[in-house]
Design a protein around this motif. Structure first.
Motif, PDB file in Angstrom:
ATOM      1  N   THR A  20       0.835  -1.178   0.000  1.00 30.90           N
ATOM      2  CA  THR A  20       0.000   0.000   0.000  1.00 30.90           C
ATOM      3  C   THR A  20       0.877   1.236   0.000  1.00 30.90           C
ATOM      4  O   THR A  20       1.193   1.787   1.060  1.00 30.90           O
ATOM      5  N   LYS A 182      -8.736   8.986   3.948  1.00 27.50           N
ATOM      6  CA  LYS A 182      -8.923   7.620   4.413  1.00 27.50           C
ATOM      7  C   LYS A 182     -10.345   7.462   4.942  1.00 27.50           C
ATOM      8  O   LYS A 182     -10.958   8.418   5.422  1.00 27.50           O
ATOM      9  N   SER A 214      -7.399   3.705   2.014  1.00 27.94           N
ATOM     10  CA  SER A 214      -6.726   4.951   1.674  1.00 27.94           C
ATOM     11  C   SER A 214      -7.015   5.258   0.207  1.00 27.94           C
ATOM     12  O   SER A 214      -7.000   4.359  -0.632  1.00 27.94           O
ATOM     13  N   LYS A 216      -6.833   8.310  -3.213  1.00 26.89           N
ATOM     14  CA  LYS A 216      -6.426   9.575  -3.818  1.00 26.89           C
ATOM     15  C   LYS A 216      -7.233   9.788  -5.080  1.00 26.89           C
ATOM     16  O   LYS A 216      -7.271   8.930  -5.966  1.00 26.89           O
TER      17      LYS A 216
END
Length: 295
Positions: A20, A182, A214, A216
């Protein structure tokens, strides 16, 4: 690659662990990009939609490999998602499985397709081709999984869900090109119908619920999502093991926002409401990887 994928196909999802990588931090002075919630809301027009492509990677703890590739289309309604059409394939070849592998596992080397209209799923190809009555090509599953078997490993965040985007951005931080943050499996399950319908287990363990996703999100100049990367530990899927073992990385790219989309259910003559075993419940099947698909 054979070593990783063959082990995954013939063992259990406990072997599915992924590195990760940390999300890139933005410079402190970086300006916040446009709010994707408002941008996506403008796109929620009946008959319009967006396309996506997706790469799902797993690792044995020392190196990662592509596990599944997916492509798909979302069709919008005024309030969110009206329909979806997703095709996916495990990164497997018949030679990876061996001659003695069960026929349902061999079928995983062929593409799987899931059409979902509202909350009704139509499943075809992949392992479904081995469990349907002769002559039938689709299985109709009311309140079925969003992406069939492969969807249990897919992108947990659906950018077409306004409530989900709002919840994510409440605790997100601006980063270069977008936002990052998150969320726990427990919190995402509360707000996202898509995630609940894609869940690997309708009864997640306490460890699974505590697992952290998590993410983005990269947006374009208009604020529309163009890329979403989510990473989560194997506990989010299996409900067991250690969060330090790694997990899954899902990299999704979006194109064609606002394009005309028309997703239709398969022809009734090709659809079956039961499997060759005479049952109509996916839970009646012996699914690979120990998967249990939520209803």
């Amino acid at each position: 690659m054979k070593r990783i994928l063959t082990g995954v196909a013939l063992a259990t999802t406990a072997a599915l662990v992924v590195a990760t990588p940390a999300l890139l931090a933005a410079p402190a002075q970086a300006a916040a990009p446009k709010n994707p919630v408002a941008a996506v809301k403008k796109q929620l027009v009946p008959g319009k939609g967006v396309k996506f492509s997706e790469r799902i990677s797993v690792s044995d703890g020392t190196r990662s490999e592509v596990f599944i590739r997916r492509t798909g289309t979302f069709q919008f309604s005024k309030s969110g998602l009206a329909a979806s059409d997703i095709t996916a394939k495990f990164a497997l070849n018949l030679s990876d499985l061996g001659d003695d592998a069960p026929e349902t596992l061999k079928a995983l080397a062929t593409p799987e397709r899931t059409i979902r209209i509202g909350t009704t799923s139509y499943l075809s190809g992949g392992m479904w081709s081995k469990v349907l009555p002769e002559g039938e090509t689709w299985f109709k599953a009311p309140h079925g999984p969003t992406g069939g078997l492969t969807g249990t490993f897919g992108q947990p965040v659906n950018v077409a869900e306004q409530a989900t985007l709002k919840a994510l951005l409440k605790t997100a931080k601006p980063v270069s090109g977008g936002y990052a943050g998150k969320i726990t499996v427990r919190d995402l399950r509360k707000i996202s119908l898509w995630y609940r319908s894609s869940a690997i287990d309708p009864r997640p363990t306490a460890k699974a619920l505590k697992s952290v996703i998590s993410w983005k999100l990269t947006v374009n100049a208009a604020g529309l999502p163009v890329r979403l990367v989510a990473t989560f530990p194997q506990t989010a899927i299996t409900g067991s093991g250690s969060t330090k073992d790694g997990g899954v990385r899902v990299d999704t790219r979006f194109t064609g926002w606002g394009g005309a989309v028309s997703i239709k259910a398969p022809t009734a003559d090709d659809v079956s409401s039961e499997f060759e075993n005479g049952k109509d419940d996916i839970s009646s099947l012996d699914l690979p990887f120990g998967v249990s698909v939520a209803k």
